[in-house]
Design a protein around this motif. Structure first.
Motif, PDB file in Angstrom:
ATOM      1  N   TRP A  65      41.048 114.586  24.094  1.00 55.54           N
ATOM      2  CA  TRP A  65      42.539 114.383  23.836  1.00 55.54           C
ATOM      3  C   TRP A  65      42.911 112.911  24.512  1.00 55.54           C
ATOM      4  O   TRP A  65      42.827 111.382  24.193  1.00 55.54           O
ATOM      5  N   THR A  66      41.954 112.613  25.802  1.00 54.05           N
ATOM      6  CA  THR A  66      41.845 110.914  26.687  1.00 54.05           C
ATOM      7  C   THR A  66      40.847 110.244  25.673  1.00 54.05           C
ATOM      8  O   THR A  66      41.973 109.132  25.920  1.00 54.05           O
ATOM      9  N   LEU A  67      39.754 110.982  25.505  1.00 52.05           N
ATOM     10  CA  LEU A  67      39.374 108.906  24.677  1.00 52.05           C
ATOM     11  C   LEU A  67      39.856 109.272  23.910  1.00 52.05           C
ATOM     12  O   LEU A  67      40.579 107.608  23.353  1.00 52.05           O
ATOM     13  N   PHE A  68      40.807 109.992  22.235  1.00 49.78           N
ATOM     14  CA  PHE A  68      41.774 109.756  21.499  1.00 49.78           C
ATOM     15  C   PHE A  68      42.446 109.122  21.696  1.00 49.78           C
ATOM     16  O   PHE A  68      42.796 108.621  20.969  1.00 49.78           O
ATOM     17  N   ALA A  69      43.380 109.260  22.655  1.00 49.89           N
ATOM     18  CA  ALA A  69      44.646 108.915  23.668  1.00 49.89           C
ATOM     19  C   ALA A  69      44.528 107.996  23.538  1.00 49.89           C
ATOM     20  O   ALA A  69      45.211 107.185  23.349  1.00 49.89           O
ATOM     21  N   THR A  70      43.534 107.007  24.512  1.00 48.78           N
ATOM     22  CA  THR A  70      42.848 105.635  25.076  1.00 48.78           C
ATOM     23  C   THR A  70      42.976 104.969  23.430  1.00 48.78           C
ATOM     24  O   THR A  70      43.365 103.815  23.967  1.00 48.78           O
ATOM     25  N   ALA A  71      42.113 105.166  23.040  1.00 51.33           N
ATOM     26  CA  ALA A  71      41.112 104.817  21.688  1.00 51.33           C
ATOM     27  C   ALA A  71      42.825 103.932  20.879  1.00 51.33           C
ATOM     28  O   ALA A  71      43.175 103.119  20.494  1.00 51.33           O
ATOM     29  N   THR A  72      43.283 105.319  20.953  1.00 49.90           N
ATOM     30  CA  THR A  72      44.557 105.186  19.521  1.00 49.90           C
ATOM     31  C   THR A  72      45.439 103.975  19.903  1.00 49.90           C
ATOM     32  O   THR A  72      46.124 102.884  19.243  1.00 49.90           O
ATOM     33  N   TRP A  73      46.064 104.616  21.822  1.00 54.70           N
ATOM     34  CA  TRP A  73      46.800 103.392  22.398  1.00 54.70           C
ATOM     35  C   TRP A  73      46.444 101.678  21.803  1.00 54.70           C
ATOM     36  O   TRP A  73      47.286 101.580  22.188  1.00 54.70           O
ATOM     37  N   PHE A  74      45.665 101.227  22.434  1.00 53.86           N
ATOM     38  CA  PHE A  74      44.613 100.415  22.478  1.00 53.86           C
ATOM     39  C   PHE A  74      44.543  99.560  21.033  1.00 53.86           C
ATOM     40  O   PHE A  74      44.909  98.704  20.518  1.00 53.86           O
ATOM     41  N   GLY A  75      44.426 100.570  20.095  1.00 48.18           N
ATOM     42  CA  GLY A  75      44.283  99.913  18.385  1.00 48.18           C
ATOM     43  C   GLY A  75      45.649 100.153  18.729  1.00 48.18           C
ATOM     44  O   GLY A  75      46.094  98.968  17.428  1.00 48.18           O
ATOM     45  N   LEU A  76      46.972 100.747  18.575  1.00 45.50           N
ATOM     46  CA  LEU A  76      47.984 100.572  18.028  1.00 45.50           C
ATOM     47  C   LEU A  76      49.268  99.591  19.314  1.00 45.50           C
ATOM     48  O   LEU A  76      50.769  99.585  19.004  1.00 45.50           O
ATOM     49  N   ALA A  77      48.810  99.061  20.181  1.00 47.90           N
ATOM     50  CA  ALA A  77      49.514  98.570  21.220  1.00 47.90           C
ATOM     51  C   ALA A  77      50.425  97.643  20.790  1.00 47.90           C
ATOM     52  O   ALA A  77      51.455  97.076  21.516  1.00 47.90           O
ATOM     53  N   GLY A  78      49.877  97.047  19.982  1.00 46.64           N
ATOM     54  CA  GLY A  78      49.881  95.509  19.132  1.00 46.64           C
ATOM     55  C   GLY A  78      51.366  95.916  18.726  1.00 46.64           C
ATOM     56  O   GLY A  78      52.312  95.037  18.215  1.00 46.64           O
ATOM     57  N   GLY A  79      51.112  97.127  18.252  1.00 43.51           N
ATOM     58  CA  GLY A  79      52.437  97.154  16.692  1.00 43.51           C
ATOM     59  C   GLY A  79      53.563  97.884  17.356  1.00 43.51           C
ATOM     60  O   GLY A  79      53.912  98.508  18.688  1.00 43.51           O
TER      61      GLY A  79
END
Length: 129
Positions: A43-57
């Motif tokens: 979950w930590t890896l997924f949530a972190t990658a998702t956060w940085f992938g969508l952070a600009g949106g």
């Protein structure tokens, strides 16, 4: 999603191999511990990658709330929001499926010498933890 689950799977394999005791089944506590660590890492890896992938949106600029609890904004809020809504239910499902999956993979574990060869593989009880 795939890297998070893949790395967590490799961690689970390493932990299972480290916890293997020749001639004995895995204890229920060991299996639950491996499940919990694997889930938190995944979950930590997924949530972190998702956060940085969508952070600009726009979706990540909002305040996160689950079951009436406000977590606020930011990466930690996103992690908690998803952990409560996704990871904890996944852990409960994992607890339900754990004995069934253990029974299904036990023949392979016997073949590779990680479990003792015997006629009937039993699901470990909490008494053997």
């Amino acid at each position: 999603n795939i890297p998070g689950h893949g790395l967590a799977f490799l961690l689970a394999c390493a932990m299972a191999k480290a916890a293997a005791r020749r001639g004995r089944d895995y204890s229920l506590g060991t299996m639950i511990g491996i499940l919990a660590v694997t889930l938190v890492v995944s979950w930590t890896l997924f949530a972190t990658a998702t956060w940085f992938g969508l952070a600009g949106g726009g979706p990540m600029a909002r305040s996160f709330e689950r079951f009436g609890v406000q977590f606020g904004q930011g990466l930690l809020a996103w992690w908690l929001f998803g952990f409560i809504g996704v990871a904890i239910p996944s852990f409960i499902i994992g607890l339900i499926l754990l004995p069934l999956l253990y029974r299904a993979v036990a023949p392979a574990l016997v073949r590779y010498g990680m479990l003792p060869a015997r006629g009937d593989i039993t699901v470990p009880s909490s008494a053997s933890s």
